[in-house]
Scaffold this motif. Structure first.
Motif, PDB file in Angstrom:
ATOM      1  N   ASP A  73      44.904  40.895  36.861  1.00  0.00           N
ATOM      2  CA  ASP A  73      46.290  41.344  36.708  1.00  0.00           C
ATOM      3  C   ASP A  73      46.621  41.464  35.220  1.00  0.00           C
ATOM      4  N   THR A  74      45.710  41.952  34.429  1.00  0.00           N
ATOM      5  CA  THR A  74      45.878  41.929  32.980  1.00  0.00           C
ATOM      6  C   THR A  74      46.803  43.029  32.485  1.00  0.00           C
ATOM      7  N   SER A  78      50.023  39.371  29.561  1.00  0.00           N
ATOM      8  CA  SER A  78      49.060  38.335  29.938  1.00  0.00           C
ATOM      9  C   SER A  78      48.742  37.443  28.740  1.00  0.00           C
ATOM     10  N   TYR A 151      43.775  40.598  25.772  1.00  0.00           N
ATOM     11  CA  TYR A 151      44.457  39.878  26.844  1.00  0.00           C
ATOM     12  C   TYR A 151      43.563  39.691  28.064  1.00  0.00           C
ATOM     13  N   GLY A 153      44.282  38.132  32.334  1.00  0.00           N
ATOM     14  CA  GLY A 153      45.095  37.420  33.313  1.00  0.00           C
ATOM     15  C   GLY A 153      44.608  37.769  34.697  1.00  0.00           C
ATOM     16  N   HIS A 167      47.306  32.413  33.737  1.00  0.00           N
ATOM     17  CA  HIS A 167      48.591  33.079  33.533  1.00  0.00           C
ATOM     18  C   HIS A 167      49.310  32.512  32.319  1.00  0.00           C
TER      19      HIS A 167
END
Length: 169
Positions: A73-74, A78, A151, A153, A167
């Motif tokens: 889920d970047t 993130s 980043y 995430g 997260h």
């Protein structure tokens, strides 16, 4: 009001020729004291999950069989890679033995460790415990698989809705 997190401010030995006996954690790391245990026999009702179990897990989903893997889920919101490294180092510290997910309600997630609200690791799903070192290894895998520019995430999902989440906050 006090935060439920214990802020650990540890420093390294700076004197010449002196090497600390244990690796020092970085200032600004917050460990949730309700989410860690010292011994394997603490919280005996919680099943132990190992990294080997997680990496070899397949589960049935609506779409068929699924192998445990990273779900990324970047975005630019993130955690930054260097902040993730700090929480991974904290999880791998020898002073942290067992990381626990004991939250039975709502999100069913327990935040284990955070760095200034810039990066955090949580365990989610049905209650369990995992070696904090192995949780650190899993967080590093999420970082590796989900990194985009500066980043990363996401989550490492196994079984039905059990996961480690990387997260912010």
């Amino acid at each position: 009001m006090r935060s439920p997190f214990l802020l650990l401010l540890l420093t390294t030995a700076a004197s010449a020729g002196r090497v600390p006996s244990k690796p020092a954690l970085l200032a600004g790391i917050a460990i949730n004291p309700l989410a860690v245990a010292a011994g394997e026999h603490d919280y005996p009702h919680l099943p132990i999950v190992t990294l080997a179990d997680i990496l070899n897990t397949t589960s049935d989903t609506d779409a068929g069989r699924r192998t445990a893997a990273a779900a990324c889920d970047t975005t630019k919101a993130s955690p930054r890679l260097h902040d993730i490294d700090k929480v991974v180092i904290a999880l791998k510290a020898p002073t942290l033995r067992w990381c626990l997910n004991t939250n039975d309600v709502g999100s069913r997630c327990t935040k284990i460790v955070a760095y200034h609200g810039l990066a955090a690791v949580s365990l989610c799903g049905k209650n369990f415990k995992i070696s904090c070192r192995e949780a650190g290894e899993l967080a590093a895998r999420v970082k590796e698989r989900c990194q985009w520019t500066l980043y990363a995430g996401g989550r490492w999902v196994w079984a039905k809705n059990q996961m480690l989440a990387l997260h912010k906050k």
